[in-house]
Design an enzyme around this catalytic site. Structure first.
Site, short mmCIF file in Angstrom:
data_model
loop_
_atom_site.label_atom_id
_atom_site.label_comp_id
_atom_site.label_asym_id
_atom_site.label_seq_id
_atom_site.Cartn_x
_atom_site.Cartn_y
_atom_site.Cartn_z
N ASP A 99 -72.51 -57.20 -24.20
CA ASP A 99 -71.68 -56.48 -25.18
C ASP A 99 -71.77 -57.11 -26.57
O ASP A 99 -71.36 -56.49 -27.55
CB ASP A 99 -70.21 -56.54 -24.73
CG ASP A 99 -69.70 -55.24 -24.15
OD1 ASP A 99 -70.21 -54.18 -24.52
OD2 ASP A 99 -68.76 -55.30 -23.33
N GLN B 108 -65.19 -54.55 -18.85
CA GLN B 108 -64.74 -53.31 -19.49
C GLN B 108 -63.37 -53.52 -20.14
O GLN B 108 -62.45 -54.05 -19.53
CB GLN B 108 -64.68 -52.17 -18.45
CG GLN B 108 -64.34 -50.81 -19.01
CD GLN B 108 -65.41 -50.24 -19.92
OE1 GLN B 108 -66.59 -50.57 -19.82
NE2 GLN B 108 -65.01 -49.37 -20.83
N LYS C 51 -72.32 -46.06 -17.08
CA LYS C 51 -73.14 -47.28 -17.26
C LYS C 51 -73.91 -47.58 -15.98
O LYS C 51 -75.09 -47.91 -16.03
CB LYS C 51 -72.25 -48.47 -17.64
CG LYS C 51 -71.76 -48.41 -19.06
CD LYS C 51 -70.67 -49.44 -19.34
CE LYS C 51 -70.05 -49.19 -20.71
NZ LYS C 51 -68.84 -49.96 -20.96
N1 GUN Z 1 -64.39 -50.05 -23.73
C1 GUN Z 1 -64.76 -49.03 -24.53
N2 GUN Z 1 -65.99 -49.27 -25.05
C2 GUN Z 1 -66.38 -50.47 -24.57
C3 GUN Z 1 -67.56 -51.26 -24.73
O1 GUN Z 1 -68.51 -50.90 -25.44
N3 GUN Z 1 -67.59 -52.42 -24.05
C4 GUN Z 1 -66.58 -52.83 -23.27
N4 GUN Z 1 -66.68 -54.00 -22.64
N5 GUN Z 1 -65.47 -52.14 -23.09
C5 GUN Z 1 -65.38 -50.96 -23.74
#
Ligand code: GUN
Length: 294
Positions: free
Chosen positions: A122, A99, A55
């Protein structure tokens, strides 16, 4: 020659990321705005570390400000909450991503709902879930948004199509169903307790698999000519090697589908691309400027 029925999510995502890069350049030039995303990672989960690194790289490649905050696995709920509240107040931070998973002592849903909804890139906050469910503009969960982009690219207008979403998670299944309702599909949400799942899947013009069970959806569950979107990413041991497979038996489904996403290289790359899209959207809304169009 690659099979034209296989949806190249990696190439499509590269196009989305390039467009976001041009939008970021325009925002800087016209308005002096640099969209900024901050990712909060608590603990050392190896998969999370890979996601967060990817990311961060994608954010920088698009010309945005990307920041990563790491807290130890022993961080208390209060410590994580205090970080989120500080990010809510920081005007240089347009997007906040906490996350998941979070360590046990941290109440994940309380943390997510503390994020300022306008910065919740998100799309997990209850306000954003509610806005989507009522057909209003909020921020939409990245994976279903990526699936929708792929579907519209292949099929154009989705109105009237039978869509079956297998899986009812808050992160994928439910928002996917809401997005497809908004596109005027006839939507069925199926799950582990659905009766005669193969028959339900066989009615689908659009079949979205988000159950997290390796190759559970068999080829003969796919309606001939259907478009299949496989959200699953499952690690399996095969012939002494670790392989990634989806929730769909790819070879079986390919024999019947008009189009299908592979794993890897299908939906996965779209998730990060949509995170960048959401960050630009969030930055524009926070500054009251339109999203640059091409
Ligand atoms: N953990 C695995 N995929 C994601 C996601 O798309 N967003 C977040 N915040 N955590 C994750």
């Amino acid at each position: 020659m690659t099979d034209p029925r296989i949806i190249d999510g990696k190439a499509f995502a590269a196009g989305v990321r390039a467009r976001v890069g041009r939008q970021v350049a325009a925002l800087k030039e016209k308005h002096g705005i640099t969209p900024g995303l901050t990712v909060l990672l608590v603990g050392e989960d190896p998969a999370s570390q890979v996601y967060v690194r990817n990311k961060g790289r994608a954010t920088h490649e698009a010309g945005m400000r990307g920041e990563e905050i790491r807290l130890p696995a022993t961080a208390s709920h209060g410590e994580v909450l205090a970080r989120v509240k500080a990010l809510n107040r920081d005007p240089a931070v347009h997007g906040i991503l906490v996350q998941l998973p979070l360590p046990k002592q941290v109440d994940a849903s309380a943390i997510i709902n503390e994020i300022e909804p306008a910065k919740d890139v998100d799309g997990f906050h209850v306000i954003n879930a509610g806005l989507l469910a009522t057909g209003q503009d909020g921020l939409v969960s990245c994976t279903p948004l990526g699936c929708l982009f792929l579907l519209k690219d292949r099929l154009g207008d989705l109105a009237g199509l039978n869509a079956v979403v297998v899986g009812r998670s808050n992160i994928v299944g439910k928002p996917m169903a809401q997005l497809l309702i908004k596109e005027s599909c006839t939507v069925t949400v199926a799950h582990s307790r659905t009766r005669d799942l193969p028959a339900v899947c066989r009615r689908a013009d659009i079949l979205v698999a988000a159950i997290g069970k390796p190759e559970m959806i068999k080829g003969d569950w796919v309606k001939p000519g259907a478009t299949v979107i496989d959200v699953g990413i499952n690690r399996v041991e095969r012939d002494g090697k670790t392989r990634l497979v989806g929730d769909v038996d790819f070879a079986g489904a390919l024999a019947r589908a008009a189009a299908i996403t592979p794993v890897p290289g299908g939906v996965g790359p779209m998730t990060i691309a949509c995170l960048l899209v959401n960050t630009v959207t969030a930055a524009c809304r926070q500054h009251g400027v339109p999203v640059p169009q091409e």
